[in-house]
Structure formats: structure tokens, C-alpha cells
Design an enzyme around this catalytic site. Structure first.
Site, short mmCIF file in Angstrom:
data_model
loop_
_atom_site.label_atom_id
_atom_site.label_comp_id
_atom_site.label_asym_id
_atom_site.label_seq_id
_atom_site.Cartn_x
_atom_site.Cartn_y
_atom_site.Cartn_z
N TYR A 5 -13.62 -4.49 9.91
CA TYR A 5 -12.34 -3.76 9.99
C TYR A 5 -11.72 -3.91 11.39
CZ TYR A 5 -9.16 0.26 9.41
OH TYR A 5 -8.06 1.09 9.33
N LYS A 64 -8.12 -5.62 12.30
CA LYS A 64 -7.03 -4.86 12.92
C LYS A 64 -6.67 -5.42 14.30
CE LYS A 64 -6.28 -2.00 9.53
NZ LYS A 64 -4.99 -2.03 8.81
N VAL A 120 -2.55 -8.23 -2.11
CA VAL A 120 -1.93 -8.90 -0.96
C VAL A 120 -2.81 -10.00 -0.38
CG1 VAL A 120 -0.45 -6.96 -0.28
CG2 VAL A 120 -2.77 -7.16 0.71
N ASN A 161 1.12 -2.37 5.28
CA ASN A 161 0.28 -1.18 5.44
C ASN A 161 -1.00 -1.23 4.59
OD1 ASN A 161 -0.12 1.98 5.60
ND2 ASN A 161 0.09 1.48 3.44
N GLY A 179 0.83 -1.22 0.00
CA GLY A 179 0.00 0.00 0.00
C GLY A 179 0.85 1.25 0.00
N ARG A 235 0.17 5.41 -1.93
CA ARG A 235 -0.44 6.67 -1.49
C ARG A 235 -0.62 6.66 0.03
NH1 ARG A 235 -6.79 6.02 -3.32
NH2 ARG A 235 -7.46 5.18 -1.32
#
Ligand code: NAI
Length: 244
Positions: free
Chosen positions: A155, A159, A63, A90, A11, A14
Site C-alpha cells: 500500500y 501511494k 480500474v 480515489n 471509487g 462509498r
């Protein structure tokens, strides 16, 4: 200092990954960016890295795919050699929704990119790090993974999973001199958060330091962990105090 050494940043085209790539290039690391999406953004980041006098290249690779990540690591070794020292996981996505209505595909894609993606990249670089008896891994988690966030079950789970992956990897690879840490950002100004504005005073009330963070805030923490040989298994919050 880092002459001839390579850093892989997923990643990296950006946002936070771009800033991390530029900072590592400034330290003299050759840069391999792994990304999907806008080629112009990736080209721009590569050009900016090269201006710092290092070799830089971008690779399109999902990925979430075990096979694609295996192939991309082989390509990076072909292009840069085997002196790969740094891996920054990332790459990440959001597909927010209330859990009562969340689509199975939104759960699966977020877990696949954010969590399995980090596993895939570590899986395909670990043997090399072990052989080199050297390696620094930083995974990007989130305060959502530490506290949970309504509307982000997928999410938050991904994480939180990054925290477990980080600690297990840290324990397993420590005897080989390899470190693995995580950074848990709060609300950072990037494309991912472009719909969140600071006019949102309710949001700002949740941030003790009273502002959103910048990519430079996160990149500084990543560089700190990458340059700290005696820190491993740590999760460093960069969140203006949200999750303290
Ligand atoms: P961004 O959306 O600006 O950039 C995401 C990057 O990930 C892009 O380079 C994109 O090409 C890459 N990517 C996405 N899916 C991919 C895939 N399947 N395979 C390979 N690359 C893929 O995101 P941002 O804001 O820079 O976030 C970077 C990381 O930081 C993510 O893991 C995100 O979850 C995390 N984070 C961001 C926060 C924020 O407020 N922006 C807060 C907490 C964590």
C-alpha cells in the site's frame, strides 16, 4: 457554474469518493462514478447526486484493467458528452501483511488497483483534456505513501507511486492548462478503516490533532485543489498533522 460539465470519480460509490461526488454534484457537475462491489451503495450515491439536480450514473469497472478503463471512458463520453473536466482517482484497496510473509498476489493487486488504476484513468482521459485545453485531476495518495507504514509495504509503495505519477503528470500536462494534484489523507473514518477504533489510544497518540478524520475533511481538500487553477503537482496532507 458547472452546468454541462462532467466529473469522473473512481471509487465514488462509498466512503471518501461518495463524499467527493456529492460535493461536486452540489457544485453542479454531472457525476460519473466508477466502482466495483456493492451495487446498492452506488445506487444510493447516484440517487443522492441526482437530488442535487445533476445527471449521475454509476459504471462497474475494475480500474486495474487497461481495457475496462478504456471502455468505461468511451461509455461515459457516449452518455455525458465530451465536456469532461474533472477526474478524481480515489479507488483504492488494502491487503496488509508483513513484508516477510506478503503474498505476491497481495502485492500485485494493491499496486494494480491503487497505482496502475490511476494511470489507466489518466491515460484514457488525457487526450480529451488536451483537446479541451482544460482538465483537473486529483489523485488520492496516503500518509502511508509519504512516511511508509509497517505492514503496508504494498500500500505504501502504491501511494508513494501516486505522488510520482501526480508530479510527472502535472509537469507534462501543465503546458495544456491541465492541473494534477494529490491529497494524502491520514486515518479517516470509512469502511476501509472500520477495524481501527478510536479506543486505540496508541493510534491517537500519533495524530497531533488527537482524532481520526472524516470524509468531509478529505473532500474539502479535493474540492479546493479542483478549484485552484494555479496549483499543480502539489500533495496536500489531510492527516491531523501525522506526517508534518
Ligand atoms: P472504501 O473502501 O470505503 O471505498 C473504496 C472505493 O474504491 C469503493 O467505491 C470501491 O468500489 C472502489 N474500488 C475498490 N477497488 C476498485 C477497483 N478495482 N476498481 C474500481 N473501483 C474500486 O475506501 P475509502 O476509505 O473511502 O478510501 C478511498 C481512497 O482513499 C483510497 O484510495 C484509499 O487508499 C485512500 N485513503 C483512505 C484512508 C482512510 O483512512 N480511509 C487514508 C488514506 C488514504
Amino acid at each position: 457554474m458547472a452546468e454541462g460539465k462532467t466529473a469522473i470519480v473512481t471509487g465514488g460509490s462509498r466512503g471518501i469518493g461518495r463524499e467527493v461526488s456529492l460535493r461536486l454534484a452540489a457544485l453542479g457537475y454531472d457525476i460519473a462514478i466508477v466502482y466495483v462491489g456493492d451495487e446498492n451503495e452506488a445506487t444510493d450515491t447516484i440517487n443522492e447526486c441526482e437530488k442535487k439536480g445533476v445527471k449521475a450514473r454509476a459504471y462497474v469497472c475494475n480500474v486495474a484493467s487497461f481495457e475496462e478503463t478504456k471502455a468505461v471512458i468511451a461509455d461515459i463520453r457516449k452518455d455525458f458528452g465530451s465536456n469532461i473536466e474533472i477526474l478524481v482517482n480515489n479507488a483504492g484497496i488494502t491487503r496488509d501483511g508483513l513484508i516477510a510473509f506478503m503474498k505476491e498476489s497481495d502485492w500485485d493487486s494493491v499496486l494494480s488497483v491503487n497505482l496502475k488504476g490511476a494511470f489507466n484513468m489518466i491515460r484514457h482521459t488525457a487526450a480529451l483534456f488536451i483537446k479541451n485545453r482544460c482538465g483537473r485531476i486529483v489523485n488520492i495518495s496516503s500518509v502511508s505513501g509519504l512516511m511508509g507504514n509497517a505492514g503496508q509495504a504494498n500500500y505504501s509503495a502504491s501511494k508513494a507511486g501516486i505522488v510520482g505519477l501526480t508530479k510527472a503528470t502535472a509537469r507534462e500536462l501543465a503546458p495544456k492548462g491541465i492541473t494534477c494534484n494529490a491529497v494524502a489523507p491520514g486515518f479517516i473514518h470509512t469502511d476501509m478503516t472500520k477495524n481501527i477504533t478510536e479506543d486505540n489510544s496508541e493510534l491517537l497518540k500519533t495524530i497531533p490533532l488527537g482524532r481520526m478524520g472524516e470524509v468531509s475533511d478529505v473532500a474539502s481538500a479535493v474540492i479546493f485543489l479542483l478549484s485552484s487553477p494555479y496549483i499543480t503537482g502539489e500533495v496536500l496532507r489531510v492527516d491531523g498533522g501525522i506526517a508534518m
